[in-house]
Design an enzyme around this catalytic site. Structure first.
Site, PDB file in Angstrom:
ATOM      1  CB  SER A 300      -0.952  -0.050   1.194  1.00 48.50           C
ATOM      2  OG  SER A 300      -1.950   0.921   1.079  1.00 48.50           O
ATOM      3  CE  LYS A 325      -4.936  -2.123   0.765  1.00 49.10           C
ATOM      4  NZ  LYS A 325      -4.984  -0.668   0.564  1.00 49.10           N
ATOM      5  CD  GLN A 329      -8.535   0.021   0.721  1.00 46.67           C
ATOM      6  OE1 GLN A 329      -7.463   0.348   1.232  1.00 46.67           O
ATOM      7  NE2 GLN A 329      -8.601  -0.578  -0.453  1.00 46.67           N
TER       8      GLN A 329
END
Length: 474
Positions: A300, A325, A329
Site C-alpha cells: 500500500s 495493493k 479505501q
C-alpha cells in the site's frame, strides 16, 4: 397552404416525440423505483423470516451486521469490509500517535498468546513481563480459545485502570501473576541510526507504518541525520503494511523537489487525479543518495513510496517484489457506531502503472540467508525420539540453518535430530540431553533473534549499502 401543412406536420411530430419521451422517462423511473423497493422488501422479508423462524441466535444487531458484512464480501475485495464500533476504534488506534494500554507486542502461535516483547518503560515492562511469556489469564478470565481481537479488548481500558495478568514462563516452568496499570503509550513508527562503512556515514531509517505522525517523525529523524553529516540514506520499509496517504506524501516531499508527481488517483469512473509533492521548504534530502529496502510484506503506502522513488529515478529498490495493493479505501461512519471501509480509488505510479496483485519489482533482487529469513517462533512442549510435530520441524530447520547435521526437516524426531539437539545443548551450556523442551525453544528463539540483529547478516541491507558506497566512489 402547402407550407402551413408542412409546419403543422412538423409541429405534430415534435409533440408526439415529447409525449413518447415523457412516457418512456416515466416508465423507466417507475421500473427503477420498483427495483429499488423490491430490493429493500426482499432484505426486510429475509430479516423478518429469520427473526420469526430461525432456531439459532436472533440478535437483531448481529443480523444487521451480518447483512452488511455479506454485502462487502459480495464485492470480492478483501480491502472492503465492515467494522464494528470496537473494530473501528482498534483500527484507528493502530494508526494513532498514542494509545492507552500496557505496551506489549503479542503474537499467536499454536493457539497460544506469546509475548514477543514489552515496550521499554511501558507498564508491561515495569511489571516484569518478558519475551516468550505465555498469557494465560487477564483479570481472572482465561484467554485460550479467544481471538487476537478479543485479547486486545481484554487488555484495553481507560488510563489509570488496573490489570492483572497470569502468565506461564516456560524457562522457569512456573506461572507468574503480574499487576500493572494502563497508561498512555506513545507509538513511534520511525527509527534511525548511522552505520559507518569505509569512512562513509550511512543513515538507516526504518518506517514500520505510515501513521498519523509518521511525517513529523520522519522529518525529525532525517534532519538529525543530515545535521550529523550522512553521505547516503537507506530507507527500510520491509514488512510495512501501509497506512495514511498523507503521511507517505510528507515523506516523499522531503526527497524530491516541489511539484514532482508521485502518484495518480483514479476513481470508479476512470478519472485520473495527479498527486504532486508539496512542501513549505526545499526538500533537504533531495541531493542525498538513497536506496529503499522492501519485501513481500511492503504494501500500500509503502508501495506508493517505492513507485514514486523508482519512476522518478530518485532511489534504487533493493530486496524482493512488494505485496501488490493498488487500491485506496475510504471509511464511512454508520448510524450503529460501526464503519464501512470501501475501496474507492485505484492508485497508479507516476508512469501510470497499476501494481495491484503484481507488486513492484526490486531493481536489485536479493534473497536473505535461510536463518535470517526465518520467522521467530515462540513454541513450547516436550519432544523425544519418535515424536512428530511442527515444533520438531522448526527445531530441525533452525539447527539445519545453523550448520548442524540434520538429515530430515519434516517434523519427525529421528536419531540425527537427537544428536544435533544434544550437540547444540552442549555448545550453549544447556542441561545435557537430546530432548526438545521449553529451555531449548527459548534458546533457539534467542539465537535467531541475535542473528537477525547483526547487520552483517542482513544481505539486503548490505547490498543497499554497497550500492551507495559504489555510487559515492564515482
Amino acid at each position: 397552404m402547402r407550407k402551413s401543412r408542412i409546419f403543422l406536420y412538423v409541429l405534430l411530430f415534435i409533440i408526439l416525440l415529447g409525449v413518447v419521451y415523457f412516457w418512456y422517462g416515466k416508465s423507466t423511473k417507475s421500473v427503477e423505483t420498483e427495483v429499488s423497493v423490491s430490493n429493500s422488501e426482499v432484505i426486510d422479508e429475509a430479516f423478518q423470516l429469520i427473526k420469526k423462524e430461525a432456531v439459532f441466535s436472533k440478535n437483531e444487531k448481529l443480523l444487521v451486521e451480518g447483512a452488511i458484512r455479506g454485502m462487502t464480501e459480495a464485492l470480492e475485495d478483501p480491502h472492503s469490509t465492515y467494522l464494528t464500533k470496537e473494530e473501528a476504534a482498534n483500527q484507528e488506534a493502530s494508526l494513532a500517535e498514542e494509545r492507552v494500554g500496557i505496551g506489549v507486542e503479542i503474537m499467536q502461535s499454536a493457539g497460544k498468546f506469546i509475548v514477543v516483547a514489552p515496550l521499554k518503560d511501558s507498564p508491561a515492562y515495569k511489571a516484569g513481563l518478558k519475551s516468550q511469556d505465555e498469557i494465560v489469564r487477564v483479570n481472572e478470565e482465561r484467554v485460550d480459545g479467544k481471538t487476537m481481537a478479543e485479547l486486545v479488548q481484554l487488555l484495553s481500558g481507560e488510563k489509570g485502570t488496573s490489570l492483572k495478568m497470569t502468565i506461564y514462563r516456560a524457562s522457569e516452568n512456573r506461572h507468574v501473576e503480574l499487576h500493572m496499570k494502563r497508561e498512555t503509550i506513545a507509538m513511534h513508527t520511525v527509527s534511525s541510526e548511522i552505520y559507518e562503512v569505509d569512512n562513509h556515514p550511512i543513515g538507516i531509517v526504518t518506517i514500520s507504518l505510515f501513521g498519523e505522525k509518521t511525517g513529523e517523525e520522519w522529518e525529525k529523524q532525517t534532519k538529525s541525520l543530515v545535521e550529523r553529516g550522512i553521505d547516503g540514506l537507506v530507507i527500510d520499509v520491509r514488512g510495512n503494511p501501509g497506512g495514511y496517504l498523507f503521511s507517505v506524501s510528507s515523506v516523499i516531499g522531503t526527497l524530491m523537489k516541489n511539484g514532482t508527481t508521485f502518484a495518480y488517483m483514479q476513481n470508479a469512473k476512470g478519472v485520473l487525479e495527479m498527486l504532486n509533492t508539496e512542501s513549505k521548504e526545499a526538500p533537504y534530502l533531495n541531493k542525498v543518495p538513497a536506496v529503499l529496502l522492501q519485501n513481500g510484506g511492503s504494501a500500500s503506502a509503502s508501495e506508493v513510496l517505492a513507485g514514486a522513488l523508482r519512476d522518478n529515478k530518485r532511489a534504487l529498490i533493493v530486496g524482493e517484489t512488494s505485496f501488490g495493493k493498488g487500491t485506496v479505501q475510504e471509511t464511512h461512519p454508520l448510524s450503529n457506531g460501526g464503519k464501512l471501509k470501501i475501496s474507492t480509488h485505484k492508485w497508479l505510479t507516476p508512469k501510470q502503472e497499476w501494481i495491484h496483485h503484481k507488486g513492484i519489482e526490486a531493481d536489485l533482487k536479493v534473497e536473505q540467508e535461510e536463518l535470517f529469513a526465518m520467522d521467530q517462533k515462540y513454541l513450547s512442549g516436550d519432544f523425544r525420539v519418535g515424536d512428530y510435530g511442527e515444533e520438531v520441524k522448526y527445531v530441525q530447520q533452525v539447527l539445519g540453518a545453523l550448520g548442524y547435521n540434520i538429515g530430515r526437516q519434516d517434523g519427525y524426531f529421528d536419531e540425527d535430530t537427537e544428536d544435533a539437539v544434544e550437540k547444540y545443548r552442549q555448545e550453549r551450556s544447556l542441561e545435557e540431553g537430546g530432548e526438545i523442551n521449553g529451555a531449548l525453544f527459548q534458546s533457539l528463539t534467542e539465537t535467531v533473534a541475535a542473528y537477525k540483529t547483526q547487520k552483517e547478516n542482513d544481505k539486503q541491507l548490505q547490498m543497499g549499502i554497497s550500492y551507495l558506497i559504489h555510487d559515492l566512489s564515482k
